[in-house]
Design a protein around this motif. Structure first.
Motif, mmCIF file in Angstrom:
data_model
loop_
_atom_site.group_PDB
_atom_site.id
_atom_site.type_symbol
_atom_site.label_atom_id
_atom_site.label_comp_id
_atom_site.label_asym_id
_atom_site.label_seq_id
_atom_site.Cartn_x
_atom_site.Cartn_y
_atom_site.Cartn_z
ATOM 1 N N ILE A 1 -9.118 -13.106 14.792
ATOM 2 C CA ILE A 1 -9.552 -13.404 14.420
ATOM 3 C C ILE A 1 -9.653 -14.551 15.521
ATOM 4 O O ILE A 1 -8.463 -14.333 16.126
ATOM 5 N N SER B 1 -8.541 -6.456 10.955
ATOM 6 C CA SER B 1 -8.987 -7.892 10.577
ATOM 7 C C SER B 1 -8.225 -9.074 12.548
ATOM 8 O O SER B 1 -7.829 -8.679 12.705
ATOM 9 N N PHE C 1 -14.783 -13.867 13.198
ATOM 10 C CA PHE C 1 -14.174 -12.195 12.724
ATOM 11 C C PHE C 1 -14.490 -10.950 13.113
ATOM 12 O O PHE C 1 -16.042 -10.635 12.894
#
Lengths: 114, 116
Positions: free
Chosen positions: B77, B75, B20
């Protein structure tokens, strides 16, 4: 679709000498033009931008760039470089509408030699 | 001043791990972007988001996903990290402001990821 070409991957230049970093772009729509600078181990920061109006734009540290629509170029120049100008320089374009997605060139490393 | 903060400057992960990368901006910008920077290739767009819960694929989305649950946070990922994802990752934001934005990007410091 748009693209940006920076033909010179590295440019060595002696301190106090002039320098030109070349940038050509292609786009089917009107664009905004940018130069970003990246110092070692840092993110990119805006150096200067062309939005509209005068085709010659200047930065606070002595760099300038000229928008040439007929040649689709936005070359970056400085009449006298300093050691502190050693960095990587990226030319970029964004669409004037839509999501304003930005496309970058592959970068030019400017190495100022004492 | 606009501040874009990336949660980690340096990460080392193993192949197959989930990774992450977090990015937060404090200027209420509508647009947020994740780029990958590799020597000789410049910056390549992975994903961007123009609003909360909205995302668009960039030029190299394979192997990545994104999440934007709040306006200030975006974010990146990596579901199963691979060695070819070793790179510098740069987050950026820009404002639209009713169509008067210019695409000018504000960048974080970058996250250098090494996958072993």
């Amino acid at each position: 679709a748009q693209s940006v070409t920076q033909l010179d991957s590295q440019v060595p230049v002696f301190e106090e000498a002039p320098v030109e970093l070349r940038c050509n772009y292609s786009s089917s729509v009107s664009v905004y033009l940018f130069w970003y600078v990246q110092y070692p181990n840092q993110g990119l920061q805006l150096l200067l931008k062309y939005l509209s109006g005068s085709t010659l734009v200047k930065s606070i540290n002595g760099f300038e760039a000229e928008f040439n629509k007929s040649q689709t170029s936005f070359h970056l120049r400085k009449p006298s470089v300093h050691i502190s100008d050693t960095a990587e320089y990226f030319c970029a374009v964004s669409d004037r509408g839509g999501y304003q997605k930005v496309t970058f060139g592959t970068g030019t490393k400017l190495q100022v030699i004492p | 001043d606009v501040k874009v903060t990336q949660s980690s400057r340096y990460l080392v992960k193993r192949t197959g791990e989930k990774v992450f990368l977090e990015c937060v901006q404090d200027m209420d910008h509508e647009n947020m972007f994740w780029y990958r920077q590799d020597p000789g290739l410049g910056l390549r767009l992975i994903y961007f988001s123009y609003d909360v819960k909205m995302k668009e694929k960039g030029d190299i989305p394979e192997g990545y996903s994104v999440s934007r649950e709040k306006k200030e946070r975006f974010s990146l990922i990596l579901e199963s990290a691979s060695t070819n994802q070793t790179s510098m990752y740069l987050c950026a934001s820009s404002f639209v402001a009713g169509g008067s934005g210019t695409g000018e990007l504000f960048f974080g410091e970058g996250s250098r990821l090494t996958v072993l």
